[in-house]
Design a protein around this motif. Sequence first.
Motif, short mmCIF file in Angstrom:
data_model
loop_
_atom_site.label_atom_id
_atom_site.label_comp_id
_atom_site.label_asym_id
_atom_site.label_seq_id
_atom_site.Cartn_x
_atom_site.Cartn_y
_atom_site.Cartn_z
N GLN A 1 0.83 -1.21 0.00
CA GLN A 1 0.00 0.00 0.00
C GLN A 1 0.86 1.26 0.00
N ALA A 2 1.90 1.26 0.80
CA ALA A 2 2.80 2.41 0.84
C ALA A 2 3.49 2.61 -0.50
N GLN A 3 3.95 1.53 -1.10
CA GLN A 3 4.64 1.62 -2.38
C GLN A 3 3.73 2.19 -3.46
N ALA A 4 2.47 1.77 -3.48
CA ALA A 4 1.53 2.26 -4.49
C ALA A 4 1.26 3.75 -4.33
N LEU A 5 1.08 4.20 -3.09
CA LEU A 5 0.80 5.61 -2.85
C LEU A 5 2.03 6.47 -3.20
N LEU A 6 3.21 6.03 -2.81
CA LEU A 6 4.42 6.79 -3.09
C LEU A 6 4.67 6.90 -4.60
N LEU B 1 5.01 10.45 -6.75
CA LEU B 1 6.16 10.73 -7.59
C LEU B 1 5.77 11.01 -9.04
N SER B 2 4.66 10.45 -9.48
CA SER B 2 4.23 10.66 -10.86
C SER B 2 3.86 12.11 -11.14
N TYR B 3 3.59 12.88 -10.08
CA TYR B 3 3.24 14.29 -10.25
C TYR B 3 4.48 15.19 -10.32
N SER B 4 5.63 14.66 -10.02
CA SER B 4 6.83 15.49 -9.88
C SER B 4 7.37 15.98 -11.22
N LYS B 5 7.82 17.25 -11.22
CA LYS B 5 8.49 17.85 -12.37
C LYS B 5 9.90 18.32 -12.00
N ALA B 6 10.32 18.04 -10.80
CA ALA B 6 11.62 18.51 -10.31
C ALA B 6 12.75 17.64 -10.83
N GLN C 1 -3.78 14.55 3.78
CA GLN C 1 -4.93 14.24 2.93
C GLN C 1 -4.41 13.60 1.65
N PHE C 2 -4.98 12.46 1.26
CA PHE C 2 -4.37 11.67 0.21
C PHE C 2 -5.23 11.50 -1.04
N ASP C 3 -6.21 12.38 -1.26
CA ASP C 3 -6.92 12.36 -2.53
C ASP C 3 -5.99 12.90 -3.61
N ASP C 4 -6.28 12.62 -4.87
CA ASP C 4 -5.38 12.96 -5.96
C ASP C 4 -5.08 14.45 -6.02
N ALA C 5 -6.09 15.27 -5.85
CA ALA C 5 -5.89 16.72 -5.94
C ALA C 5 -4.95 17.21 -4.84
N SER C 6 -5.11 16.69 -3.62
CA SER C 6 -4.26 17.11 -2.52
C SER C 6 -2.83 16.63 -2.72
N LEU C 7 -2.67 15.43 -3.26
CA LEU C 7 -1.33 14.90 -3.48
C LEU C 7 -0.59 15.73 -4.53
N GLU C 8 -1.27 16.08 -5.59
CA GLU C 8 -0.62 16.90 -6.61
C GLU C 8 -0.30 18.29 -6.05
N ARG C 9 -1.20 18.82 -5.23
CA ARG C 9 -0.99 20.15 -4.67
C ARG C 9 0.25 20.18 -3.77
N VAL C 10 0.46 19.13 -2.95
CA VAL C 10 1.62 19.14 -2.05
C VAL C 10 2.92 19.02 -2.84
N VAL C 11 2.88 18.31 -3.97
CA VAL C 11 4.07 18.23 -4.83
C VAL C 11 4.39 19.60 -5.42
N VAL D 1 9.87 5.27 2.31
CA VAL D 1 10.42 6.34 1.49
C VAL D 1 10.64 5.83 0.07
N MET D 2 10.44 6.72 -0.90
CA MET D 2 10.70 6.41 -2.31
C MET D 2 11.20 7.68 -2.98
N ASN D 3 12.12 7.53 -3.91
CA ASN D 3 12.57 8.71 -4.65
C ASN D 3 12.60 8.46 -6.15
N SER D 4 12.86 9.53 -6.88
CA SER D 4 12.82 9.48 -8.34
C SER D 4 14.01 8.73 -8.92
N LYS D 5 14.97 8.34 -8.09
CA LYS D 5 16.12 7.55 -8.55
C LYS D 5 15.87 6.05 -8.44
#
Length: 443
Positions: free
Chosen positions: A8-13, A17-22, A72-82, A156-160
């Motif tokens: 579950q943690a892996q799926a959410l993380l 990360l899919s929202y990241s542009k950094a 808060q873990f809805d899609d909109a909130s997750l994208e907003r925090v990124v 924890v998960m990162n883009s690497k």
Amino acid sequence: MPIYTKEQAQALLKKVLSYSKADECEVSLGGSEGGNVRYALNAVSTAGDISTVGLSVTSVYGKKAGSATIDQFDDASLERVVRRSEELAQLAPENSEYMPMLGQSEFKESITYNANTAAMTPESRAEMVGKSLQVTKDAKLFAAGFLENSTGFNSVMNSKGLFAYNKSSDVTFSVTTRNEGGTTSGYAARGFTDAAKLDTASATRVACMKANASTGAKALEPGKYTVILEPVAATYMLENMFRFDARSAEEGRSFLSKKGGGTRLGEQLVDPKVTIYSDPFNPDLPSSTWTGEGLPREKTLWIDKGVVKNLSYSRFWAQKKGVAPTPGPGNIIMEGGTQSLEDLIKGTEKGILVSRLWYIRMVDPQSLLLTGLTRDGTFYIENGKIMFPVKNFRFNESPVIMLNNLEALGKQERSISVESYRSYLIPPMKIRDFTFSSLSDAV
């Protein structure tokens, strides 16, 4: 749902990360659930259940980093925090010591989770506290105590490509007992990964025995004494030396610094009876198998027979010095001897038994000189027997000097420091020439 499974943690993380542009992005997710009971004057004062979960995003552009958190873990909130973490990163100054994120790594499964502790309920906590209170009432004393259990996870998960997950559980109990007039005091504390090992009645009997035995404490002249430090007292003295940080040592800011430059790595620092190490797979005090930097933890020997064997190197400082990074300790285990506390007392011609220390303050970081007070049971020993209670002392002592004056070690025990909320495996120890600088009227 505060306790996420690894999947579950892996799926959410991954979603976050899919929202990241950094340039780089790291996402951590953690949560816990548990409860506590607090009591005083032989009655429960508060009790509650706690359930928390939170997510943190760190975005990086070059050497500029920004972090934002959310629960808060809805899609909109997750994208907003990124997006928020990216905005903060763009505004941040460059960090000259920033290290690029690590890539994929394999971490061993930890042994920090225990089903008995995770299964604790308000009823089981109330039963444990009830046993403690009954012991106190039978001893005609008054108790103040705190029982807390917690089960949690970190991931924890990162883009690497790095991903790490750990689930853990813990239960701690502490109790202070006093007589009706508040002129005597006793204390006991216990901590375990497995709640089945916690016996609150037995711990409370120890605290009651010390409170009742402290009646009519006599004043002794301050000076240098042979002392026996119970594991709790020894823990409070030693925990200030457990960082083993290479940078502070090499920069001349530590007790591990060598006069004129360099460190004391490889030198005989303390008595040969002292061996201190960390091991994430110690069954009595397990820890996570990975660090916040994404490095694996293995068994590491810090002091072997009194000789400094390793120092901890952050990734930045290791790169600067051209060495491999060495994670700091996730737990601390000090090897002990075969004697019981009673054996140490029997082998003492004249000395003082110290149950606990408190109000400890640093006097000199380079020598690790500390000052503080005894409390909750201090007793005079003569010819192998406890003769009478003594009034509390202020001490001025360095754990480094103390461990050079070591005469004997007993069997190690898991001890809790309520100052740092950490547990250690520490033996009772007999020390010569321990410096008591003045008397204290505090109980």
